[in-house]
Design a protein around this motif. Structure first.
Motif: not given
Length: 333
Positions: A138-142, A180-183, A196-201, A219-224
């Motif tokens: 989200t911070l990258c997106d903004l 992280d609403p931009s997800l 993205v997963r690694d960034a959250v970790d 809602a999140l996409g299934e794969r994400l």
């Protein structure tokens, strides 16, 4: 299973401090937060923090946040006050009538302690604390990158920056809500899901506290969603106000973390939910997912709360706390 009444933070300014800050800005002694506030502005924000903590304690919330009264730029705030960021044009904050200054990153994002300083001040008012931080995606997106050169490098840089910020949090912080609403609103391409997963970790691993990754406005996409289940976060968040059926489907099909955050109060609508409605939404989720014996169910407004008038904000907190008490009684029967 523990039920915990809490929020995603970013509260509306109390009326007295809103008027005081408007007066200071009108006299050229305020302005948007730029990391170099006058003593009068700092005092106004300190008073706002004290009031926002008191409102949560009066409502009976189980997790208390600092309130983020200084975050004029909402989730973009941690970048907007950084020395290697210049603020650009005022742009729309998601799909609503709120605006923020676009942060333009011009140099390396080193930890600067801005978030930790606010939390240390709040720790003198209440203990334990729940921290609120923007998610790395989200911070990258903004923001806009004029330094790192690629989205992947920018995401890594932002994640490292946030990891440094949360590592400096005071010991009073026991829970961290990563928003992280931009997800959901502008999801990443499939080929960067792993990044993205690694960034959250990276953020999760940097803090000695329970971490909740909360998304909303759908809602999140299934794969994400599946990728995020591979992170080490303690809880994933689900927006039951805007996408209850879709969120339950994700949990039915893919499972979820050991704990969940459930957005059961509308953070953008002034209509006040009854405690019964809050309890019903919590029980509906439990009844419709395959495994409902979560370690903790964080009951929260689905979004930040700065959209609300001050009176409605307080009423929402009261309804949320009472609804969680009703849910506890129901589970105990």
């Amino acid at each position: 299973m523990e039920h915990a009444a809490t929020t995603a933070g970013l509260y509306p300014l109390p009326d007295a401090q809103r008027e005081r800050l408007a007066d200071l800005k009108g006299r050229g002694k305020g302005g948007l937060v730029d990391g170099d506030e006058s003593a009068d502005v700092t005092a106004a924000y300190d008073a706002a923090r004290e009031r926002l903590v008191a409102v949560q304690r009066e409502a009976g919330l189980d997790r208390v946040v600092e309130g983020q009264a200084r975050w004029d730029d909402m989730l973009a705030h941690p970048l907007c006050v950084h020395e290697n960021v210049r603020t650009g044009d005022v742009v729309r904050y998601y799909d609503n009538n709120n605006f923020y200054r676009e942060p333009v990153v011009t140099g390396p994002l080193t930890e600067d302690g801005d978030l930790a300083a606010d939390l240390s001040a709040a720790a003198r008012l209440t203990d334990p604390l729940q921290a609120v931080v923007p998610g790395p995606y989200t911070l990258c997106d903004l923001a806009r990158d004029d330094h790192y050169g690629s989205f992947e490098s920018f995401l890594d840089g932002v994640a490292d920056f946030l990891a440094g910020e949360v590592a400096a949090f005071p010991d009073a912080v026991e829970t961290v809500f990563v928003l992280d609403p931009s997800l959901v609103t502008d999801p990443p391409d499939d080929d960067v899901h792993e990044r993205v997963r690694d960034a959250v970790d990276a953020v999760n691993d940097a803090v000695d506290a329970d971490v909740v990754l909360h998304t909303y406005w759908g809602a999140l996409g299934e794969r994400l969603h599946a990728y995020l289940l591979d992170t080490g976060v303690d809880a994933l968040g689900y927006d039951l106000v805007n996408a209850h059926e879709e969120c339950v489907y994700l949990v039915q099909e893919y499972g979820t973390a050991d704990s969940v955050a459930l957005g059961v109060v509308d953070g953008q609508n002034t209509r006040i939910e009854s405690p019964g409605t809050v309890a019903d939404r919590l029980s509906w989720f439990r009844e419709n997912v395959p495994v409902s014996d979560f370690e903790t169910v964080y009951a929260t407004p689905n979004t930040e709360l700065f959209y609300l008038p001050v009176n409605a904000f307080g009423d929402k907190l009261d309804a949320l706390a009472a609804g969680v008490e009703a849910a506890r009684a129901e589970v105990a029967e």
